[in-house]
Design a protein around this motif. Structure first.
Motif, PDB file in Angstrom:
ATOM      1  N   ASP A 318       0.834  -1.196   0.000  1.00  0.00           N
ATOM      2  CA  ASP A 318       0.000   0.000   0.000  1.00  0.00           C
ATOM      3  C   ASP A 318       0.872   1.251   0.000  1.00  0.00           C
ATOM      4  O   ASP A 318       1.921   1.307   0.643  1.00  0.00           O
ATOM      5  CB  ASP A 318      -0.932  -0.002   1.218  1.00  0.00           C
ATOM      6  CG  ASP A 318      -0.199  -0.324   2.510  1.00  0.00           C
ATOM      7  OD1 ASP A 318       0.001   0.587   3.326  1.00  0.00           O
ATOM      8  OD2 ASP A 318       0.193  -1.497   2.672  1.00  0.00           O
ATOM      9  N   LEU A 319       0.410   2.262  -0.723  1.00  0.00           N
ATOM     10  CA  LEU A 319       1.186   3.491  -0.910  1.00  0.00           C
ATOM     11  C   LEU A 319       1.540   4.155   0.414  1.00  0.00           C
ATOM     12  O   LEU A 319       2.687   4.556   0.640  1.00  0.00           O
ATOM     13  CB  LEU A 319       0.381   4.467  -1.778  1.00  0.00           C
ATOM     14  CG  LEU A 319       0.778   4.586  -3.244  1.00  0.00           C
ATOM     15  CD1 LEU A 319      -0.258   5.389  -4.001  1.00  0.00           C
ATOM     16  CD2 LEU A 319       2.132   5.254  -3.358  1.00  0.00           C
ATOM     17  N   VAL A 344       1.247  12.055  -1.276  1.00  0.00           N
ATOM     18  CA  VAL A 344       0.641  10.731  -1.474  1.00  0.00           C
ATOM     19  C   VAL A 344      -0.880  10.837  -1.383  1.00  0.00           C
ATOM     20  O   VAL A 344      -1.612  10.226  -2.166  1.00  0.00           O
ATOM     21  CB  VAL A 344       1.183   9.729  -0.440  1.00  0.00           C
ATOM     22  CG1 VAL A 344       0.491   8.380  -0.582  1.00  0.00           C
ATOM     23  CG2 VAL A 344       2.689   9.570  -0.597  1.00  0.00           C
ATOM     24  N   GLN A 354      -4.071   2.923  -4.940  1.00  0.00           N
ATOM     25  CA  GLN A 354      -3.693   2.806  -3.535  1.00  0.00           C
ATOM     26  C   GLN A 354      -2.496   1.890  -3.303  1.00  0.00           C
ATOM     27  O   GLN A 354      -1.976   1.834  -2.189  1.00  0.00           O
ATOM     28  CB  GLN A 354      -4.885   2.279  -2.724  1.00  0.00           C
ATOM     29  CG  GLN A 354      -6.149   3.122  -2.844  1.00  0.00           C
ATOM     30  CD  GLN A 354      -7.313   2.523  -2.089  1.00  0.00           C
ATOM     31  OE1 GLN A 354      -7.247   2.304  -0.872  1.00  0.00           O
ATOM     32  NE2 GLN A 354      -8.399   2.226  -2.796  1.00  0.00           N
ATOM     33  N   VAL A 356       1.445   0.558  -4.607  1.00  0.00           N
ATOM     34  CA  VAL A 356       2.604   0.918  -5.429  1.00  0.00           C
ATOM     35  C   VAL A 356       2.742  -0.024  -6.624  1.00  0.00           C
ATOM     36  O   VAL A 356       3.246   0.379  -7.681  1.00  0.00           O
ATOM     37  CB  VAL A 356       3.905   0.904  -4.597  1.00  0.00           C
ATOM     38  CG1 VAL A 356       3.928   2.027  -3.596  1.00  0.00           C
ATOM     39  CG2 VAL A 356       4.101  -0.441  -3.903  1.00  0.00           C
ATOM     40  N   ILE A 359       0.871   1.277  -9.824  1.00  0.00           N
ATOM     41  CA  ILE A 359       1.221   2.555 -10.456  1.00  0.00           C
ATOM     42  C   ILE A 359       1.884   2.299 -11.807  1.00  0.00           C
ATOM     43  O   ILE A 359       2.827   1.515 -11.914  1.00  0.00           O
ATOM     44  CB  ILE A 359       2.150   3.381  -9.546  1.00  0.00           C
ATOM     45  CG1 ILE A 359       1.427   3.749  -8.240  1.00  0.00           C
ATOM     46  CG2 ILE A 359       2.614   4.654 -10.253  1.00  0.00           C
ATOM     47  CD1 ILE A 359       2.287   4.530  -7.266  1.00  0.00           C
ATOM     48  N   ILE A 419       6.210  11.008  -5.237  1.00  0.00           N
ATOM     49  CA  ILE A 419       5.700   9.712  -5.700  1.00  0.00           C
ATOM     50  C   ILE A 419       6.840   8.884  -6.282  1.00  0.00           C
ATOM     51  O   ILE A 419       6.921   7.666  -6.064  1.00  0.00           O
ATOM     52  CB  ILE A 419       4.579   9.909  -6.734  1.00  0.00           C
ATOM     53  CG1 ILE A 419       3.438  10.742  -6.125  1.00  0.00           C
ATOM     54  CG2 ILE A 419       4.048   8.564  -7.197  1.00  0.00           C
ATOM     55  CD1 ILE A 419       2.846  10.168  -4.855  1.00  0.00           C
ATOM     56  N   VAL A 422       8.723   7.403  -3.408  1.00  0.00           N
ATOM     57  CA  VAL A 422       7.991   6.290  -2.796  1.00  0.00           C
ATOM     58  C   VAL A 422       8.191   5.013  -3.616  1.00  0.00           C
ATOM     59  O   VAL A 422       8.409   3.925  -3.060  1.00  0.00           O
ATOM     60  CB  VAL A 422       6.492   6.635  -2.671  1.00  0.00           C
ATOM     61  CG1 VAL A 422       5.693   5.414  -2.219  1.00  0.00           C
ATOM     62  CG2 VAL A 422       6.285   7.773  -1.676  1.00  0.00           C
TER      63      VAL A 422
END
Length: 698
Positions: A318-319, A344, A354, A356, A359, A419, A422
């Motif tokens: 999860d992000l 985020v 939600q 990673v 994405i 982002i 992350v």
């Protein structure tokens, strides 16, 4: 024979050494002393030992997995992954996000997967295969190879394979050999799906399935025998009524048929305590998920017991879970960490993504375009707005003027960079991500130079500001914008005046304690350091700034003495945010949480002073302009010859709390810089109320 034998000799004694193919990466080589110095005798013993080991492998390893299970798992993986891959490719074609660079990435990804299958799992591609590519594509393929290798050997991939195998009624406890075979089947399925999608037009779904089925005939699966399509499968991949007696018929049908025959893929790995938003994605629901991620425990320290040593760890995908773990590792203050989490929050709000692992590059494009073209400059300012989805927020903003829409280029770049960071941290944790995106080309161009982005006060304009009644005499306390005989030397008076004579940041001055005003060798100074009211922007912000003579003449030291006599330890209590003021003023209360908006309650009065003093403030001066003004004044301070710098670059950076550009001046010095040169520099700043200063040429 299941391995290669080696005879090695050490101090006259022969040893038997052996590696086993496909297991050599995971199992150490076998080495046994043969107890003889005679080569012929050693060779006979070696052959006997090898034969005995082969029988053990046949009995204990090769026959533990029913032969029908791996092909069934392979086909299940192929059907599920082929559908997923085709849908992703089709969306790219439909939403216009398929660029030439992305198409090349897809082609190279298929090339890399074939290399991993045919050459074995390895981090670096064999040179002879790499030479098959054009020179400019080799570095890209090498990066994809390294990324895929880390993905396939990661604990998360292994766990997903085992969970999906368990759903196919596999035994609960798998041997290491079985786990390797299942993982290899999953890798081969991905290669087959990528090759099929690359070679068959996406609009021909039946042809794609047939191509994948045809590929199975040329693949040798981990049971060392080819997988043949059943006679019941026609050219479209549909099953008939007859079945092969050797293995069950598996149709490569549509996604609906796959869902009917197979269980869904395993649920995503989440940070403990975090749950995905299932309904409306609003600022409030995202904030709840962020708070869940903030509650995740710190990684436990090793207890010292061998049994507690952890070789592998699976992190949540999860992000927010990734972002919180990233901020805990970063050396930054609370305000910066909050800014990272806000980026985020905004990404999830605009894209709905939600995890990673979900994405893709086009999500970054959507994010950047929305911030630049449709996002209101001011949002989430009320509980009602925080309960709106992104679409509802845009509908609500249709009446807003165009100049109030779109975030600044610098803000967009900061959000995109967060982002990207992350994603890089997720990859560092071993989570397979699509790749590290390039965000530079997503940031809208800003025609302004860096110097134009913040207006810098000129000496005449800053004097016009401090000629305002707030600093020269007003009508009364409630109406401080009209001239009069009353002068109130409170936080509004002193904080802004200190900013113009120190170049400090507003939060640094607004958060001073009484004990931060000190004296050394006859030079009074303020000590900028972190305290329970507020932190500092970075480690270089900690510094000492001598107090300008004009401040002393106007009674600043007497003001400090008065506050101290009242046994107060906060210099400007009215500048403390109201929601934490009581806690800050109670010396026995626990320290309140750091507030990134520290000093915001000065804004309204200062904006009004700027507007009234400077004819509406057309240059858009702000409190930050005072810091730029101090820096600009000291840079341009020259001697009588017009060339000699009166303030060295070292002293100017020390005053403003900027990092030194030279290792020598930044490292090989005392932490507390000498006040003499800094005091000489401060005295060059013009007097703004009480007359002409040393730095004036008037």
């Amino acid at each position: 024979m299941h391995g290669t034998l080696y005879l090695t000799r050490r101090r006259g004694i022969y040893f038997f050494r052996r590696r086993i193919p496909k297991l050599s990466t995971y199992l150490p080589p076998v080495m046994v002393s043969l107890g003889t110095t005679d080569r012929n005798s050693a060779h006979r013993s070696c052959v006997q030992l090898t034969a005995h080991m082969d029988r053990m492998l046949e009995k204990n390893a090769h026959l533990t997995l029913p032969e029908v299970d791996v092909p069934a798992f392979f086909k299940a993986e192929l059907r599920a992954y082929l559908d997923e891959l085709r849908n992703a490719r089709m969306i790219e074609r439909m939403d216009g996000s398929l660029t030439a660079e992305r198409a090349r990435h897809h082609r190279l990804e298929a090339f890399v997967l074939r290399s991993l299958v045919e050459d074995g799992l390895r981090e670096e591609m064999p040179p002879e295969r790499l030479l098959q590519l054009p020179v400019d594509e080799r570095p890209i393929a090498a990066r994809i190879q390294a990324t895929k290798f880390r993905e396939f050997i990661s604990p998360a991939f292994k766990q997903g394979v085992q969970e999906r195998a368990a759903q196919l009624k596999r035994p609960e406890h798998l041997s290491q050999h079985e786990k390797l075979r299942l993982r290899w089947a999953a890798v081969e399925a991905r290669m087959a799906a990528h090759d099929a999608v690359q070679t068959v037009p996406l609009h021909s779904s039946s042809a794609a399935r047939s191509a994948a089925a045809a590929m199975l005939q040329t693949l040798v699966d981990v049971t060392d025998r080819p997988i043949h399509p059943t006679p019941a499968e026609d050219a479209l991949g549909n099953s008939g009524t007859t079945q092969s007696k050797e293995e069950p018929s598996v149709a490569l049908g549509t996604s609906a048929s796959c869902q009917a025959e197979l269980p869904h893929l395993a649920a995503p790995v989440l940070t403990p305590g975090v749950s995905l938003i299932q309904g409306r994605i609003t600022a409030d629901s995202i904030a709840h998920q962020r708070d869940q991620a903030l509650q995740q425990p710190e990684e436990a320290l090793f207890s010292g017991e061998a049994k507690d040593a952890r070789v592998e760890r699976v992190y949540g995908h999860d992000l927010f879970g990734v972002a919180v773990r990233m901020t805990r590792k970063k050396k930054c203050n609370a305000e910066t960490k909050n800014q990272l989490l806000k980026s985020v929050t905004l990404f999830v709000y605009i894209t709905g993504i939600q995890l990673v692992t979900d994405i893709r590059p086009h999500h970054l494009e959507i994010f950047a375009n929305a911030m630049a073209k449709t996002m209101p400059k001011h949002y989430w300012k009320s509980p009602r707005q925080r309960a709106l989805t992104f679409k509802e927020l845009l509908d609500d903003a249709k009446t807003i003027p165009d100049d109030k829409i779109g975030l600044e280029a610098g803000t967009i770049e900061r959000h995109l960079t967060t982002i990207k960071s992350v994603l890089e941290h997720a990859e560092y944790e071993g989570t397979p991500v699509f790749g590290t995106p390039k965000v530079a080309n997503l940031v809208p161009e800003d025609d302004r130079t860096d110097a134009e982005k913040t207006a810098v006060f000129t000496v005449p304009d800053v004097r016009r500001l401090f000629a305002h009644p707030l600093w020269t005499g007003c009508r009364n306390f409630r109406d401080r914008h009209k001239p009069g005989t009353k002068l109130f030397k409170d936080h509004h008076y002193w904080i802004n005046f200190l900013l113009a004579h120190t170049g400090a940041r507003r939060a640094e001055i607004a958060g001073l304690l009484v004990t931060d005003v000190l004296e050394e060798d006859g030079i009074p100074y303020i000590y900028i350091r972190a305290n329970h009211l507020r932190g500092l922007k970075n480690k270089h912000s900690k510094r000492r700034i001598p107090i300008h003579p004009e401040l002393i003449e106007l009674g600043f030291l007497e003001f400090v003495a008065t506050i101290k006599s009242k046994q107060q330890f906060v210099l400007f209590p009215a500048a403390v945010p109201a929601k934490i003021r009581d806690a800050c003023l109670d010396p026995h209360a626990p320290p309140p949480p750091y507030d990134p908006k520290f000093g915001d309650n000065l804004d309204h009065v200062m904006r009004e002073c700027l507007s009234r003093s400077l004819d509406g403030n057309p240059l858009r001066y702000s409190t930050k302009s005072l810091r730029h003004y101090v820096n600009d004044t000291l840079i341009n301070a020259r001697g009588k010859d017009g060339l000699t710098l009166l303030v060295s670059d070292i002293d100017r950076r020390d005053l403003l709390g900027h990092k030194q550009i030279d290792v020598n001046t930044g490292t090989y010095r005392r932490e507390e810089k000498p006040l003499g040169p800094l005091y000489a520099a401060v005295q060059l700043l013009p007097r703004l109320i009480s007359g002409i200063g040393l730095g004036d040429s008037e």
